[in-house]
Write an enzyme that holds these catalytic residues in place. Structure first.
Site, PDB file in Angstrom:
ATOM      1  N   ASN A   1      -6.358  -0.351  13.211  1.00 43.29           N
ATOM      2  CA  ASN A   1      -7.021   0.365  12.124  1.00 43.29           C
ATOM      3  C   ASN A   1      -8.076  -0.574  11.558  1.00 43.29           C
ATOM      4  O   ASN A   1      -7.750  -1.692  11.168  1.00 43.29           O
ATOM      5  CB  ASN A   1      -6.043   0.741  11.021  1.00 43.29           C
ATOM      6  CG  ASN A   1      -4.964   1.693  11.488  1.00 43.29           C
ATOM      7  OD1 ASN A   1      -5.197   2.503  12.375  1.00 43.29           O
ATOM      8  ND2 ASN A   1      -3.789   1.599  10.898  1.00 43.29           N
TER       9      ASN A   1
ATOM     10  N   HIS B   1      -7.208  -7.568  12.567  1.00 46.29           N
ATOM     11  CA  HIS B   1      -5.863  -7.500  13.138  1.00 46.29           C
ATOM     12  C   HIS B   1      -5.556  -6.079  13.580  1.00 46.29           C
ATOM     13  O   HIS B   1      -6.223  -5.122  13.190  1.00 46.29           O
ATOM     14  CB  HIS B   1      -4.818  -7.950  12.113  1.00 46.29           C
ATOM     15  CG  HIS B   1      -4.574  -6.951  11.015  1.00 46.29           C
ATOM     16  ND1 HIS B   1      -5.479  -6.725   9.994  1.00 46.29           N
ATOM     17  CD2 HIS B   1      -3.535  -6.099  10.784  1.00 46.29           C
ATOM     18  CE1 HIS B   1      -5.014  -5.790   9.179  1.00 46.29           C
ATOM     19  NE2 HIS B   1      -3.832  -5.386   9.637  1.00 46.29           N
TER      20      HIS B   1
ATOM     21  N   CYS C   1      -4.548 -15.362   7.461  1.00 45.94           N
ATOM     22  CA  CYS C   1      -5.291 -16.582   7.753  1.00 45.94           C
ATOM     23  C   CYS C   1      -4.306 -17.708   8.060  1.00 45.94           C
ATOM     24  O   CYS C   1      -3.137 -17.654   7.649  1.00 45.94           O
ATOM     25  CB  CYS C   1      -6.168 -16.963   6.561  1.00 45.94           C
ATOM     26  SG  CYS C   1      -7.631 -15.921   6.340  1.00 45.94           S
TER      27      CYS C   1
ATOM     28  N   HIS D   1     -11.368 -15.089   9.254  1.00 48.06           N
ATOM     29  CA  HIS D   1     -11.148 -13.973   8.329  1.00 48.06           C
ATOM     30  C   HIS D   1     -12.348 -13.030   8.276  1.00 48.06           C
ATOM     31  O   HIS D   1     -12.179 -11.811   8.103  1.00 48.06           O
ATOM     32  CB  HIS D   1     -10.850 -14.511   6.926  1.00 48.06           C
ATOM     33  CG  HIS D   1     -10.605 -13.435   5.910  1.00 48.06           C
ATOM     34  ND1 HIS D   1      -9.363 -12.878   5.697  1.00 48.06           N
ATOM     35  CD2 HIS D   1     -11.452 -12.800   5.051  1.00 48.06           C
ATOM     36  CE1 HIS D   1      -9.449 -11.951   4.754  1.00 48.06           C
ATOM     37  NE2 HIS D   1     -10.695 -11.881   4.349  1.00 48.06           N
TER      38      HIS D   1
ATOM     39  N   HIS E   1      -8.420  -9.014   7.097  1.00 43.25           N
ATOM     40  CA  HIS E   1      -8.458  -9.906   8.252  1.00 43.25           C
ATOM     41  C   HIS E   1      -8.426  -9.087   9.548  1.00 43.25           C
ATOM     42  O   HIS E   1      -7.693  -8.101   9.642  1.00 43.25           O
ATOM     43  CB  HIS E   1      -7.245 -10.842   8.212  1.00 43.25           C
ATOM     44  CG  HIS E   1      -7.355 -12.020   9.114  1.00 43.25           C
ATOM     45  ND1 HIS E   1      -7.656 -13.290   8.659  1.00 43.25           N
ATOM     46  CD2 HIS E   1      -7.223 -12.134  10.454  1.00 43.25           C
ATOM     47  CE1 HIS E   1      -7.680 -14.124   9.674  1.00 43.25           C
ATOM     48  NE2 HIS E   1      -7.425 -13.446  10.784  1.00 43.25           N
TER      49      HIS E   1
END
Length: 353
Positions: free
Chosen positions: A156, A169, A73, A116, A167
């Site tokens: 993933n 990503h 974040c 998030h 989060h």
């Protein structure tokens, strides 16, 4: 797209990718970090001919922190994170706990959004296009490092996959070798080219699937299908219709259409198992041609390879996962519980209205 490169307190590179050209990124990482120390080592398995990364420092990596302590974040007040600024569009930085480092390659984290509680499927088309542009830029930059032979962009998603940070990503691995999976494709490509007098195996596969019952979604420039011999319960391969070896080869028309197609695929994945089910765990993996020499794959060049994305889930039905047990883990022979034709039918059924 505006690109701004800076350094974190421990010397790692961080890059902001912004959709607006007037954004200024001058925040400083205020954390008292020591220089990153890694112990990554590549070892060869002489029997199998593949490579294993030994990275003992990863044992101490951040593991399922509460949302208010998420390192991905933005920094807010005195809550300091990996991203010094108070907001961002897309950001890429060197992994603090890399599997590959130095002469053994490089690992980067790609944060898709500062939200998030979002996911890639929640992005709008402009945001998804910015991620594509970031993947492309990193592929270009990393390919010029002397230790890098192949660039792998992937996501993933979900605790069931093994994700340790909630989060939204992904990651980029820059390998110092051609990966075993890619080598298998290149060998098949070379054998088919020799047997047919020059025919490209990727072109044959895509052409065969385009006329079959396993097509899930088709645009003007992209096609998504469940492969004939799918390994996973729900597995989709996404190809540009014009063969290119890597993300750098995509033209503007394909780049423009990609967010529409990919976001629709991700949203369908979340609807596979019906209303009320938790988000579908998945792996999304870009396959690109290696940047190293291909002499061992006789007759094959980089341009023979076909860029494509493989998207799959380990969930086989509601509340049940596909585990890699004896046959899969012990002998690398997959057993799929869901017929590919049925998987494709289901993914068409859950199309957006």
């Amino acid at each position: 797209m505006k690109k701004t490169s800076t350094r974190l307190a421990d010397g790692r590179e961080l890059i902001y990718y912004d959709s607006r050209d007037d954004v200024v990124r001058d925040a400083v990482d205020r954390r008292p970090l020591d220089p990153t120390v890694t112990s990554s080592e590549i070892r060869r398995d002489v029997l199998l001919g593949d490579a294993v990364a030994i990275a003992s420092h990863r044992q101490g990596r951040t593991y399922h922190p509460p949302a208010d302590q998420c390192p991905l974040c933005p920094t807010r007040g005195e809550r300091l994170s990996e991203i010094p600024d108070s907001s961002y569009d897309v950001v890429v930085f060197e992994n603090r706990f890399p599997s590959l480092a130095g002469d053994s390659g490089r690992c980067e984290v790609v944060c898709f959004t500062s939200d998030h509680d979002s996911s890639f499927a929640d992005l709008n088309e402009e945001q998804a296009r910015l991620v594509l542009d970031a993947w492309t830029d990193r592929t270009s930059e990393l390919s010029h490092l002397p230790s890098v032979e192949q660039v792998f962009c992937f996501e993933n998603r979900g605790a069931e996959i093994g994700v340790t940070l909630g989060h939204p990503h992904g990651q980029i691995y820059a390998y110092p070798f051609t990966t075993p999976r890619t080598a298998l494709m290149l060998r098949s490509l070379a054998a088919h080219k020799e047997a047919t007098g020059g025919e490209n195996l990727f072109d044959t596969v895509v052409e065969d699937e385009l006329s079959g019952e396993r097509v899930v979604l088709e645009g003007e420039h992209w096609v998504a299908f469940v492969p004939y011999a799918a390994h996973w319960p729900y597995e989709v391969h996404l190809y540009p219709k014009r063969r290119v070896p890597d993300l750098l080869g995509l033209d503007e028309a394909a780049r423009t259409e990609f967010p529409q197609v990919y976001l629709e695929l991700l949203r369908r994945f979340d609807r596979i198992f019906g209303e009320g089910e938790p988000p579908t765990p998945y792996i999304a993996a870009w396959h690109q041609a290696p940047f190293g020499q291909l002499e061992e794959f006789e007759g094959v060049t980089r341009d023979d390879f076909a860029l494509h994305l493989e998207l799959f889930t380990i969930r086989r039905t509601s509340g049940k996962l596909k585990f890699l047990a004896g046959s899969e883990s012990g002998m690398n022979v997959f057993i799929n519980d869901v017929p590919p034709e049925r998987a494709a039918e289901r993914l068409r059924e859950v199309a957006s209205s």
